[in-house]
Design a protein around this motif. Structure first.
Motif, PDB file in Angstrom:
ATOM      1  N   SER A 165       1.134   3.875  -3.041  1.00 55.21           N
ATOM      2  CA  SER A 165       0.778   5.254  -2.738  1.00 55.21           C
ATOM      3  C   SER A 165       1.895   6.209  -3.173  1.00 55.21           C
ATOM      4  O   SER A 165       1.618   7.282  -3.712  1.00 55.21           O
ATOM      5  CB  SER A 165       0.507   5.404  -1.248  1.00 55.21           C
TER       6      SER A 165
ATOM      7  N   LEU B 244       3.820   8.674   4.289  1.00 53.37           N
ATOM      8  CA  LEU B 244       2.498   8.753   4.901  1.00 53.37           C
ATOM      9  C   LEU B 244       1.493   7.768   4.329  1.00 53.37           C
ATOM     10  O   LEU B 244       0.446   7.536   4.935  1.00 53.37           O
ATOM     11  CB  LEU B 244       1.936  10.172   4.755  1.00 53.37           C
ATOM     12  N   GLY B 245       1.792   7.246   3.173  1.00 53.00           N
ATOM     13  CA  GLY B 245       0.844   6.342   2.538  1.00 53.00           C
ATOM     14  C   GLY B 245      -0.360   7.114   2.038  1.00 53.00           C
ATOM     15  O   GLY B 245      -0.261   8.276   1.640  1.00 53.00           O
ATOM     16  N   PRO B 246      -1.535   6.504   2.080  1.00 49.91           N
ATOM     17  CA  PRO B 246      -2.734   7.175   1.575  1.00 49.91           C
ATOM     18  C   PRO B 246      -3.140   8.398   2.387  1.00 49.91           C
ATOM     19  O   PRO B 246      -3.923   9.212   1.909  1.00 49.91           O
ATOM     20  CB  PRO B 246      -3.822   6.103   1.682  1.00 49.91           C
ATOM     21  N   MET B 247      -2.611   8.556   3.580  1.00 54.07           N
ATOM     22  CA  MET B 247      -2.957   9.732   4.389  1.00 54.07           C
ATOM     23  C   MET B 247      -2.368  11.010   3.817  1.00 54.07           C
ATOM     24  O   MET B 247      -2.786  12.104   4.186  1.00 54.07           O
ATOM     25  CB  MET B 247      -2.484   9.539   5.829  1.00 54.07           C
ATOM     26  N   GLY B 248      -1.412  10.914   2.902  1.00 55.63           N
ATOM     27  CA  GLY B 248      -0.830  12.097   2.288  1.00 55.63           C
ATOM     28  C   GLY B 248      -1.648  12.661   1.156  1.00 55.63           C
ATOM     29  O   GLY B 248      -1.408  13.779   0.702  1.00 55.63           O
ATOM     30  N   TYR B 249      -2.649  11.926   0.681  1.00 51.89           N
ATOM     31  CA  TYR B 249      -3.455  12.390  -0.451  1.00 51.89           C
ATOM     32  C   TYR B 249      -4.245  13.663  -0.147  1.00 51.89           C
ATOM     33  O   TYR B 249      -4.248  14.581  -0.982  1.00 51.89           O
ATOM     34  CB  TYR B 249      -4.377  11.266  -0.927  1.00 51.89           C
ATOM     35  N   PRO B 250      -4.903  13.794   1.013  1.00 51.11           N
ATOM     36  CA  PRO B 250      -5.578  15.073   1.301  1.00 51.11           C
ATOM     37  C   PRO B 250      -4.600  16.253   1.374  1.00 51.11           C
ATOM     38  O   PRO B 250      -4.911  17.356   0.917  1.00 51.11           O
ATOM     39  CB  PRO B 250      -6.252  14.847   2.643  1.00 51.11           C
ATOM     40  N   LEU B 251      -3.419  16.013   1.902  1.00 52.19           N
ATOM     41  CA  LEU B 251      -2.393  17.053   1.952  1.00 52.19           C
ATOM     42  C   LEU B 251      -1.993  17.469   0.541  1.00 52.19           C
ATOM     43  O   LEU B 251      -1.829  18.658   0.255  1.00 52.19           O
ATOM     44  CB  LEU B 251      -1.182  16.542   2.731  1.00 52.19           C
TER      45      LEU B 251
ATOM     46  N   CYS C 116       0.830  -1.204   0.000  1.00 50.02           N
ATOM     47  CA  CYS C 116       0.000   0.000   0.000  1.00 50.02           C
ATOM     48  C   CYS C 116       0.867   1.258   0.000  1.00 50.02           C
ATOM     49  O   CYS C 116       0.586   2.212  -0.725  1.00 50.02           O
ATOM     50  CB  CYS C 116      -0.921  -0.025   1.211  1.00 50.02           C
TER      51      CYS C 116
END
Length: 67
Positions: free
Chosen positions: A13, A38-45, A9
Protein backbone atom coordinates in the motif's frame (compact mmCIF):
# COMPACT_ATOMS: atom_id res chain seq x y z
CA UNK A 1 1.13 -15.99 9.03
CA UNK A 2 -1.56 -13.34 9.48
CA UNK A 3 1.00 -10.81 10.67
CA UNK A 4 3.16 -11.30 7.56
CA UNK A 5 0.10 -10.81 5.32
CA UNK A 6 -0.64 -7.57 7.17
CA UNK A 7 2.97 -6.37 6.77
CA UNK A 8 2.93 -7.24 3.06
CA UNK A 9 -0.35 -5.37 2.60
CA UNK A 10 0.99 -2.27 4.36
CA UNK A 11 4.25 -2.29 2.38
CA UNK A 12 2.45 -2.73 -0.91
CA UNK A 13 0.00 0.00 0.00
CA UNK A 14 2.83 2.42 0.79
CA UNK A 15 4.51 1.70 -2.53
CA UNK A 16 1.28 2.09 -4.51
CA UNK A 17 0.32 5.32 -2.72
CA UNK A 18 3.76 6.77 -3.48
CA UNK A 19 3.42 5.82 -7.14
CA UNK A 20 -0.07 7.31 -7.38
CA UNK A 21 1.11 10.51 -5.69
CA UNK A 22 3.96 10.80 -8.17
CA UNK A 23 1.56 10.39 -11.10
CA UNK A 24 -0.81 12.99 -9.62
CA UNK A 25 1.96 15.49 -8.87
CA UNK A 26 1.50 15.36 -5.09
CA UNK A 27 4.08 14.87 -2.35
CA UNK A 28 5.48 11.36 -2.81
CA UNK A 29 7.08 10.94 0.61
CA UNK A 30 4.02 12.23 2.42
CA UNK A 31 1.61 9.85 0.70
CA UNK A 32 3.98 6.89 0.89
CA UNK A 33 4.19 7.39 4.66
CA UNK A 34 0.40 7.65 4.86
CA UNK A 35 0.21 4.39 2.92
CA UNK A 36 2.66 2.73 5.31
CA UNK A 37 0.79 3.99 8.37
CA UNK A 38 -2.83 3.50 7.30
CA UNK A 39 -2.54 0.82 4.68
CA UNK A 40 -5.42 0.60 2.22
CA UNK A 41 -7.55 2.85 4.43
CA UNK A 42 -5.50 5.83 3.24
CA UNK A 43 -6.64 5.46 -0.37
CA UNK A 44 -9.98 7.31 0.06
CA UNK A 45 -8.10 10.11 1.83
CA UNK A 46 -5.70 10.28 -1.11
CA UNK A 47 -8.56 10.50 -3.62
CA UNK A 48 -10.20 13.36 -1.72
CA UNK A 49 -6.91 15.25 -1.47
CA UNK A 50 -6.21 14.73 -5.19
CA UNK A 51 -9.66 16.00 -6.14
CA UNK A 52 -9.22 19.12 -3.98
CA UNK A 53 -5.77 19.76 -5.49
CA UNK A 54 -7.23 19.56 -9.00
CA UNK A 55 -10.07 21.94 -8.06
CA UNK A 56 -7.59 24.36 -6.49
CA UNK A 57 -5.39 24.32 -9.62
CA UNK A 58 -8.18 24.59 -12.18
CA UNK A 59 -10.63 26.83 -10.41
CA UNK A 60 -13.76 26.56 -8.35
CA UNK A 61 -16.50 26.98 -10.94
CA UNK A 62 -15.02 24.95 -13.79
CA UNK A 63 -15.60 21.40 -14.88
CA UNK A 64 -13.05 18.90 -16.15
CA UNK A 65 -13.52 15.95 -18.44
CA UNK A 66 -11.46 12.89 -17.61
CA UNK A 67 -11.22 9.92 -19.90
Amino acid sequence: MLFSVFIACVLLSGFVMGKLAFEAGLGVKRWAIVGFMLGPMGYPLFNVHKRFAIKRAVGQFTSTITL
